[in-house]
Design an enzyme around this catalytic site. Structure first.
Site, short mmCIF file in Angstrom:
data_model
loop_
_atom_site.label_atom_id
_atom_site.label_comp_id
_atom_site.label_asym_id
_atom_site.label_seq_id
_atom_site.Cartn_x
_atom_site.Cartn_y
_atom_site.Cartn_z
N ASN A 84 0.84 -1.20 0.00
CA ASN A 84 0.00 0.00 0.00
C ASN A 84 0.88 1.26 0.00
O ASN A 84 2.06 1.20 0.36
CB ASN A 84 -0.93 0.01 1.22
CG ASN A 84 -2.17 -0.82 0.98
OD1 ASN A 84 -2.72 -0.85 -0.12
ND2 ASN A 84 -2.63 -1.51 2.02
N HIS A 114 17.38 4.20 17.05
CA HIS A 114 18.74 4.73 17.12
C HIS A 114 19.20 4.74 18.58
O HIS A 114 18.44 5.03 19.49
CB HIS A 114 18.79 6.16 16.55
CG HIS A 114 18.67 6.21 15.06
ND1 HIS A 114 19.74 6.02 14.22
CD2 HIS A 114 17.59 6.42 14.26
CE1 HIS A 114 19.34 6.12 12.97
NE2 HIS A 114 18.04 6.36 12.96
#
Length: 211
Positions: A84, A114
């Site tokens: 999608n 991170h």
């Protein structure tokens, strides 16, 4: 009652189906009445195999979606993560998708954050695991290490920070279970697919796996 298969359906598969099966070895869907093969050719094959957008992904991905580390994604049938528009999937720590998994437009699935002290590095966590017969509605976010059980619906705009048990409907930020999800009733047979189903997925077609 099943839909009638027309000569246009058959011609579409004869002309373009072989190209799709060649281009996307991990694409397993009903042979007819899912998406026209000529549409997949235009929206997926040309951007991925000719223009190089998500080139190394072995299933159809919309040209506006991004898949990082596809080699660390394991998926079943009836499941094409990123098909999608506007989906972002980062699989640095691995993602395991079951069978019959739908992912709504704009959803983000992020397997690694991170590091707070060294931003150029990612923290190591367990892979994200998403079970069978799961639908994640539009603009949701699934965060690292999360496990989503079988037969789960995640409501639009949800932020999934913790595990969601099987047979649940869950929504919100943070995403929480709000009610029981009835058993999944949609049935498929191996014979109706665009190509032969590998043996490792045959269990999905057992009646017991849907009860």
């Amino acid at each position: 009652m099943s839909q009638k298969i027309t000569w246009k359906d058959k011609l579409d598969f004869i002309l373009f189906g072989w190209i799709i099966n060649w281009a996307f070895p991990q694409y397993y869907r009903p042979k007819y009445h899912y998406t026209r093969y000529r549409k997949i050719l235009l929206i997926n094959v040309i951007p991925q195999k000719i223009l190089g957008i998500n080139r190394f992904v072995k299933w159809p991905v919309h040209f506006t979606s991004v898949i990082h580390s596809p080699e660390k994604i394991t998926k079943g049938i009836l499941c094409d993560p990123g098909d999608n528009p506007g989906i972002y999937i980062q699989a640095n720590n691995g993602i395991i998708f079951g069978n019959n998994v739908g992912i709504g437009t704009g959803t983000k699935i992020i397997s690694a954050n991170h590091n707070k002290e060294e931003h150029s590095k990612h923290d190591t966590t367990s892979p994200i695991i998403i079970g069978n017969d799961v639908f994640i509605y539009a603009n949701s976010v699934v965060l690292p290490g999360v496990k989503i059980g079988d037969n789960v619906v995640i409501g639009a705009g949800s932020i999934v920070t913790k595990d969601i048990p099987a047979n649940s409907v869950a929504v919100g930020n943070p995403c929480k279970v709000i009610k029981h999800n009835p058993p999944h009733r949609e049935k498929f047979t191996r014979e109706e697919f665009n190509k032969n189903i590998p043996k490792q997925y045959h269990h999905y077609f057992d009646i017991s796996s849907h009860e």
